[in-house]
Design an enzyme around this catalytic site. Sequence first.
Site, PDB file in Angstrom:
ATOM      1  N   LYS A  64      42.179  35.266  37.298  1.00  0.00           N
ATOM      2  CA  LYS A  64      42.639  34.033  38.479  1.00  0.00           C
ATOM      3  C   LYS A  64      42.248  32.625  37.684  1.00  0.00           C
ATOM      4  O   LYS A  64      41.172  32.481  37.220  1.00  0.00           O
ATOM      5  CB  LYS A  64      41.922  34.381  39.542  1.00  0.00           C
ATOM      6  CG  LYS A  64      42.664  33.284  40.546  1.00  0.00           C
ATOM      7  CD  LYS A  64      42.055  33.488  41.867  1.00  0.00           C
ATOM      8  CE  LYS A  64      41.595  34.228  42.737  1.00  0.00           C
ATOM      9  NZ  LYS A  64      42.501  34.804  43.690  1.00  0.00           N
ATOM     10  N   GLY A  69      38.429  45.614  46.990  1.00  0.00           N
ATOM     11  CA  GLY A  69      38.628  46.870  46.098  1.00  0.00           C
ATOM     12  C   GLY A  69      39.912  47.058  45.757  1.00  0.00           C
ATOM     13  O   GLY A  69      40.428  48.066  45.080  1.00  0.00           O
ATOM     14  N   ASP A  80      30.764  42.942  42.163  1.00  0.00           N
ATOM     15  CA  ASP A  80      31.207  41.928  43.116  1.00  0.00           C
ATOM     16  C   ASP A  80      29.845  41.457  43.572  1.00  0.00           C
ATOM     17  O   ASP A  80      28.822  42.411  43.713  1.00  0.00           O
ATOM     18  CB  ASP A  80      32.052  42.230  44.187  1.00  0.00           C
ATOM     19  CG  ASP A  80      32.729  41.021  44.825  1.00  0.00           C
ATOM     20  OD1 ASP A  80      33.702  40.849  44.291  1.00  0.00           O
ATOM     21  OD2 ASP A  80      32.305  40.631  45.623  1.00  0.00           O
ATOM     22  N   TRP A 138      42.123  45.722  43.609  1.00  0.00           N
ATOM     23  CA  TRP A 138      42.503  45.674  42.029  1.00  0.00           C
ATOM     24  C   TRP A 138      41.927  47.289  41.503  1.00  0.00           C
ATOM     25  O   TRP A 138      42.396  47.820  40.558  1.00  0.00           O
ATOM     26  CB  TRP A 138      41.935  44.625  41.344  1.00  0.00           C
ATOM     27  CG  TRP A 138      42.949  43.380  41.519  1.00  0.00           C
ATOM     28  CD1 TRP A 138      43.902  43.053  42.734  1.00  0.00           C
ATOM     29  CD2 TRP A 138      43.178  42.253  40.567  1.00  0.00           C
ATOM     30  NE1 TRP A 138      44.406  42.026  42.244  1.00  0.00           N
ATOM     31  CE2 TRP A 138      44.065  41.396  41.114  1.00  0.00           C
ATOM     32  CE3 TRP A 138      42.490  42.000  39.284  1.00  0.00           C
ATOM     33  CZ2 TRP A 138      44.452  40.334  40.463  1.00  0.00           C
ATOM     34  CZ3 TRP A 138      42.963  40.829  38.779  1.00  0.00           C
ATOM     35  CH2 TRP A 138      43.886  40.066  39.257  1.00  0.00           C
ATOM     36  N   ASP A 183      39.693  38.634  39.291  1.00  0.00           N
ATOM     37  CA  ASP A 183      40.084  37.944  40.468  1.00  0.00           C
ATOM     38  C   ASP A 183      39.010  37.053  41.168  1.00  0.00           C
ATOM     39  O   ASP A 183      39.267  36.946  42.628  1.00  0.00           O
ATOM     40  CB  ASP A 183      40.804  39.168  41.285  1.00  0.00           C
ATOM     41  CG  ASP A 183      41.743  38.505  42.506  1.00  0.00           C
ATOM     42  OD1 ASP A 183      42.131  37.378  42.154  1.00  0.00           O
ATOM     43  OD2 ASP A 183      41.938  39.061  43.501  1.00  0.00           O
ATOM     44  N   ASP A 235      25.825  39.187  40.888  1.00  0.00           N
ATOM     45  CA  ASP A 235      26.478  37.827  40.545  1.00  0.00           C
ATOM     46  C   ASP A 235      27.097  37.745  39.035  1.00  0.00           C
ATOM     47  O   ASP A 235      26.163  38.037  38.069  1.00  0.00           O
ATOM     48  CB  ASP A 235      25.494  36.673  40.872  1.00  0.00           C
ATOM     49  CG  ASP A 235      26.028  35.344  40.545  1.00  0.00           C
ATOM     50  OD1 ASP A 235      27.195  35.180  39.998  1.00  0.00           O
ATOM     51  OD2 ASP A 235      25.566  34.490  41.287  1.00  0.00           O
TER      52      ASP A 235
HETATM   53  N1  SAM Z   1      40.424  41.570  43.544  1.00  0.00           N
HETATM   54  C1  SAM Z   1      39.720  41.934  44.880  1.00  0.00           C
HETATM   55  C2  SAM Z   1      40.709  42.814  45.353  1.00  0.00           C
HETATM   56  O1  SAM Z   1      41.705  43.015  44.909  1.00  0.00           O
HETATM   57  O2  SAM Z   1      40.162  43.476  46.421  1.00  0.00           O
HETATM   58  C3  SAM Z   1      39.829  40.533  45.760  1.00  0.00           C
HETATM   59  C4  SAM Z   1      38.855  39.459  45.224  1.00  0.00           C
HETATM   60  S1  SAM Z   1      38.504  38.304  46.207  1.00  0.00           S
HETATM   61  C5  SAM Z   1      39.854  37.026  46.176  1.00  0.00           C
HETATM   62  C6  SAM Z   1      37.241  37.397  45.361  1.00  0.00           C
HETATM   63  C7  SAM Z   1      35.811  37.956  45.131  1.00  0.00           C
HETATM   64  O3  SAM Z   1      35.166  37.158  44.051  1.00  0.00           O
HETATM   65  C8  SAM Z   1      35.205  38.168  46.233  1.00  0.00           C
HETATM   66  O4  SAM Z   1      34.782  39.336  46.671  1.00  0.00           O
HETATM   67  C9  SAM Z   1      33.854  37.442  46.123  1.00  0.00           C
HETATM   68  O5  SAM Z   1      32.651  38.240  46.561  1.00  0.00           O
HETATM   69  C10 SAM Z   1      33.638  37.534  44.576  1.00  0.00           C
HETATM   70  N2  SAM Z   1      32.957  36.551  43.869  1.00  0.00           N
HETATM   71  C11 SAM Z   1      32.879  35.241  43.820  1.00  0.00           C
HETATM   72  N3  SAM Z   1      31.869  34.915  43.227  1.00  0.00           N
HETATM   73  C12 SAM Z   1      31.104  35.634  42.653  1.00  0.00           C
HETATM   74  C13 SAM Z   1      30.377  35.883  41.645  1.00  0.00           C
HETATM   75  N4  SAM Z   1      29.770  34.841  41.222  1.00  0.00           N
HETATM   76  N5  SAM Z   1      29.726  37.254  41.133  1.00  0.00           N
HETATM   77  C14 SAM Z   1      30.349  38.119  41.615  1.00  0.00           C
HETATM   78  N6  SAM Z   1      31.490  38.166  42.274  1.00  0.00           N
HETATM   79  C15 SAM Z   1      31.944  36.884  42.845  1.00  0.00           C
END
Ligand code: SAM
Length: 291
Positions: A159, A53, A78, A55, A119, A94
Site C-alpha cells: 500500500k 487477517g 502485525d 489478506w 497492507d 513491529d
Molecule cells: N491487510 C489487513 C487485512 O486484510 O486484514 C489489513 C491491514 S490494516 C489496513 C493495517 C495494519 O497495519 C493494522 O493492523 C496495523 O496494526 C498494522 N501496522 C501498522 N503499523 C505497523 C507496524 N509498524 N508493524 C506491524 N504492523 C503495523
Amino acid sequence: MGKSSKDKRDRYYRLAKEQGWRARSAFKLLQIDEEFNLFENVKHCVDLCAAPGSWSQVLSRKLIKEGQEDPPKIVAVDLQAMAPLKGIIQIQGDITKQSTAEQIISHFDGQYADLVICDGAPDVTGLHDMDEYIQAQLLLAALNITTHVLRPGGTFVAKIFRGKDITLLYAQLKVFFTHVTCCKPRSSRNSSIESFIVCQDYQPPKDYVPNMSNPLLDFSYNSTNNNLEGSNRVIVPFLAAGDLSSFDSDQTYPLDDNNNYKPLEPVQSPISPPYKTAIKKKRTNELNKNN
Ligand code: SAM
C-alpha cells in the site's frame, strides 16, 4: 454510524461479511490479483501488517489445498494480535524493528519467498504530510524485509499513499524491480489517496547487500528538491483493477428491495483491540475528568 448505514454506504463492507472475509480489504488484494495473477507458482509468502487477517485469508484460500504434501509457508506479521488462521504462521511485532525482521527471516531458514505483500497503514492522523511520512516509513521497513526474503524474480505488493513525493519512491523501487506499476482497485475509495504499488521481477543491484540497519529509500527530501528530471524521473504505469461490473466503493447501494435486510455480525472481531481499555474505562466512568 450504525451497522446498517455502513452496509448501505459501503457494499464491500457487507460483501466481506457475506463471504466470510475478516475485512473488506480482501477485495483489494483479489482485484489486484485479477490484473497481475499474483499467486501463480507461489509456495512461500509473507503478509506484512496482516491484522485482522483478510489478506492472509486470501493467501490461505488461494494457496493452501486440502491434503497437500508440501504445504506453502505463509508468515503473517502485525503489531496487533490476530485470531489464528489455518496454515498461517503468525508473528506479533513491529515491522520497523530489526528483531521482528529477524524473526520473519528465521522462518525462511535459507529459503526465499515468492511474494511479499504489505497492507500496512498507520493510524491516520488527518495531517496529510505526517500520514504520508509514516506510511513511507512502513513501506521502507517492508522493502528492507523484502530484500532479505524475496527470491530474484519475486513480487512485492504494498500500500502507498500517492502524495506529492511519489516520483522519488517510484524511481527508488525501480532500482530493485524490473516492473513497477501503481494500481488502484475498485474496492479502494476514490476519495482515498491509497493505492498499491505492484513491483515485479525482483532484481537487486549486483553489489547490493541486504542490511536491516541501512535505509533503502531516502524520504528526507521535500517539495523544494523533489523535481527529478531526465533519466532520474520514472513514470510508472497506472492501472485501475477490478471488473467494471463490480461494486463501486464510492457509491451507495440499496440494501434489500423487499425490506428483508438483516445486519450481519463481523466475521472475526479484533481479539485484543487497542480501544478495549478505553471502552472499559468509559463504562466504569474512569474517563470522567473529575476522577
Ligand atoms: N491487510 C489487513 C487485512 O486484510 O486484514 C489489513 C491491514 S490494516 C489496513 C493495517 C495494519 O497495519 C493494522 O493492523 C496495523 O496494526 C498494522 N501496522 C501498522 N503499523 C505497523 C507496524 N509498524 N508493524 C506491524 N504492523 C503495523
